[in-house]
Write a protein that holds these residues in place. Structure first.
Motif, short mmCIF file in Angstrom:
data_model
loop_
_atom_site.label_atom_id
_atom_site.label_comp_id
_atom_site.label_asym_id
_atom_site.label_seq_id
_atom_site.Cartn_x
_atom_site.Cartn_y
_atom_site.Cartn_z
N UNK A 190 0.89 -1.24 -0.04
CA UNK A 190 0.00 0.00 0.05
C UNK A 190 0.75 1.20 0.16
N UNK A 191 1.83 1.34 0.68
CA UNK A 191 2.79 2.54 0.96
C UNK A 191 3.65 2.68 -0.30
N UNK A 192 3.80 1.66 -1.10
CA UNK A 192 4.61 1.64 -2.53
C UNK A 192 3.46 2.42 -3.36
N UNK A 193 2.50 1.84 -3.52
CA UNK A 193 1.40 2.46 -4.53
C UNK A 193 1.00 3.83 -4.35
N UNK A 194 0.84 4.11 -3.00
CA UNK A 194 0.41 5.54 -2.63
C UNK A 194 1.74 6.35 -2.70
N UNK A 195 2.88 6.02 -2.53
CA UNK A 195 3.88 6.84 -2.76
C UNK A 195 3.96 7.38 -4.49
N UNK A 196 3.88 6.32 -5.01
CA UNK A 196 3.68 6.61 -6.65
C UNK A 196 2.84 7.56 -6.95
N UNK A 197 1.72 7.29 -6.44
CA UNK A 197 0.41 8.17 -6.58
C UNK A 197 0.71 9.58 -6.36
#
Length: 595
Positions: A391-398
């Motif tokens: 989740x943190x990986x995806x939200x960071x890219x977002x």
């Protein structure tokens, strides 16, 4: 909307003659009568009908650009937007005198008709034996001027006039006699219609700077080629599709008897000519061609030929015109057939002004498109590696994509000073495409490698250009960096594996760019980040981001060694404290990741 008021010239007074001298250099078959501003074929064939045209200058390549074998024998040029006088025209008639006679073709403007007509009558009076060998053709193809408005003077001559030159010139080249050349000229003049549209007026060299009376949100339909106002304004600016639809209504609709100069029927064959009035980019003109073809086909027309280019301008007017030539219908009694007219249009004249054109109909609009190639990479099995926190990986890219979008205006401002002004928009396009893939679930922390490959493809396809290539190579290299380490599928990526992959990705990038820090490019903060977080460094992610931010800030003080900024004067960049926009984009991404 202000218009371009600066010009490349010696003096406004010498511009026309200077331009005609240039045509002589381009086309050695022609000669120039400097005093009378007449461009003519030096050794014209006495056994062929001569063709003369002319009028005010400023419409190039009309009229002088069409002088040469297979089209016109002479063009008599006036000052910008002003008809030549009768004595100039008489001299022109004398220069191209032919045993077979001469056809004079003029646009329907009062000055042109009076001066060319006066010259014809004076010449006939002085040479009675040649009186019957002079013919006069007037072209008025502008459908913006209705019957009631045109009243006595009639419609203006626009770009359709060039089709009359082309058809008549090719016919004369084939050896047709005077009556036949005259007849086909009259036929063409009677079967052609034109409508123009522009975003503003144009500036005449030597006059005071012109401020257009069109607002930034306005365009004008029916504007003439001498800065005459049109008959309708549109605001806000319509889409190209809506504009072309209106223009085609003017050309083909039978519902307005005041402008129904030609009666079109379903299934009619037409020649389409899209004309640049001087200030439209080739890119935009191509879009006009495509949209017009699509709409003509939807209306049931058969497009026999498409001609596109700069045929008759109004100096550098930011506009275009559409012309339709209605071809003879099969079965109708007519002296000329559609195939004959098309063969004359297809004939290749030896003149600099006639553009390349294909001698066959265009493919139907839908048939031009082909299916996209299948993605062979989709068949390749990719090792699945997870992020520690998906989740943190995806939200960071977002967050990084949203930050790029929010900072587009500032990055664009920087690039307008330091480059070509597109960096912010390029990064925004890439960011929006990545956001779409996140929403589709194609970028996520459950499969890092496939996510990196997806970002690489976005950079390649949605961004394009130099930045797109650099980002694509880097993210492709980052994916390879994980694959190179032979990590077991299904495992979680460690910090050490990330560091190794980042180092390998930077090495990949350095294979394809000469930029090395400090270079005032995106390489500066990217290299600073990766070097600060290498395998042997105790630095945290936050420390590496700080190093990258400092490197981006330092680009304000650097001379550019690579990229488009290398072409901008260094002192100007330093004085304005402009950071490299590409470097600022990398800084924005890294500071927003929050990993």
């Amino acid at each position: 909307m202000s218009t371009q008021s600066k010009h490349f010239l010696n003096t406004p007074e010498s511009l026309v003659v200077d331009s005609l001298h240039g045509l002589c250099a381009v086309n050695p078959q022609v000669a120039l009568d400097v005093d009378n501003k007449i461009l003519f074929i030096k050794n014209h064939d006495q056994q062929k009908v001569s063709l003369m045209c002319g009028g005010g200058s400023g419409h190039e390549p009309a009229h002088s650009g069409y002088v040469g074998e297979g089209m016109l024998t002479a063009a008599v040029c006036g000052s910008i937007f002003a008809s030549p006088n009768a004595s100039q025209v008489r001299r022109g008639i004398d220069l191209i005198d032919s045993e077979k006679g001469t056809v004079i073709i003029v646009k329907n403007y009062t000055g042109d008709i009076l001066n060319f007509g006066l010259a014809k009558e004076q010449y006939a009076a002085n040479h009675p034996a040649k009186a019957e060998k002079l013919r006069f053709v007037i072209v008025g193809d502008d459908v913006a001027v209705g019957r009631s408005q045109g009243s006595i003077v009639g419609r203006r001559g626009l770009a359709g006039t060039v089709l009359v030159y082309k058809i008549a010139g090719a016919f004369a080249q084939q050896g047709a006699d005077l009556n036949a050349v005259d007849a086909i000229s009259q036929w063409a003049a009677e079967n052609v219609v034109t409508i123009g549209s522009s975003l503003g007026h144009t500036h005449v060299p030597g006059t005071a700077p012109l401020q257009s009376n069109l607002a930034d949100s306005e365009l004008e339909i029916g504007m003439g080629i001498h800065n005459e106002s049109g008959n309708k304004r549109e605001s806000p600016l319509p889409s190209l599709s809506a504009l072309v639809s209106k223009l085609l209504d003017y050309l083909t609709s039978s519902s307005d008897p005041d402008r129904n100069f030609l009666t079109f029927k379903g299934g009619d064959s037409v020649v389409l000519m899209v004309n640049n009035l001087g200030g439209v980019s080739v890119l935009e003109l191509g879009g006009v061609v495509a949209e017009t073809q699509k709409q003509l086909e939807a209306r049931g027309f058969n497009i026999a030929r498409v001609l596109s280019g700069t045929f008759m301008t109004s100096l550098n007017m930011p506009g275009f015109s559409l012309t339709l030539l209605l071809l003879p219908r099969e079965g109708e009694s007519n002296a000329f057939s559609a195939s004959q007219i098309l063969s004359l249009l297809d004939a290749k004249p030896r003149v600099p002004g006639w553009p390349w054109a294909h001698d066959s109909p265009p493919l139907p609009f839908k048939a031009q498109q082909v299916e996209g190639a299948k993605d062979e990479d989709s068949q390749v099995e990719i090792t699945q590696i997870k992020a520690v926190d998906s989740t943190k990986f995806t939200s960071g890219i977002k967050r990084a994509t949203e930050a790029l979008i929010a900072n587009e205006a500032e990055i664009t401002r920087m690039d307008s000073i330091a480059g070509d002004g597109d960096c912010g928009l390029t990064l925004k396009a890439g960011a929006q495409a990545v956001l779409s893939l996140i929403k589709e679930g194609r970028i996520n922390g459950d499969n890092i490698i496939s996510s990196l490959i997806a970002v690489s493809q976005v950079a390649e396809e949605a961004m394009g250009g130099t930045s797109g290539a650099l980002y694509s190579i880097f993210f492709s290299g980052l994916a390879q960096g994980f694959q190179f380490q032979s990590i077991q599928s299904g495992s979680t990526a460690t910090l050490e594996q990330w560091k190794t992959a980042l180092g390998l990705a930077l090495d990949k990038l350095f294979r394809y760019t000469r930029a090395r820090p400090p270079s005032r490019t995106l390489v500066d903060p990217l290299a600073a980040f990766i070097n600060a977080i290498n395998l042997n460094s105790p630095n945290t992610f936050a420390d590496a981001v700080t190093a990258a931010a400092n490197a981006a800030e330092e680009t304000k003080k650097l001379d550019a060694k690579a990229g488009r900024s290398a072409y901008v004067e260094g002192d100007a960049l330093r004085e304005q404290q402009v950071a490299d926009p590409g470097a600022w984009g990398v800084k924005t991404i890294l500071e927003s990741l929050g990993l």
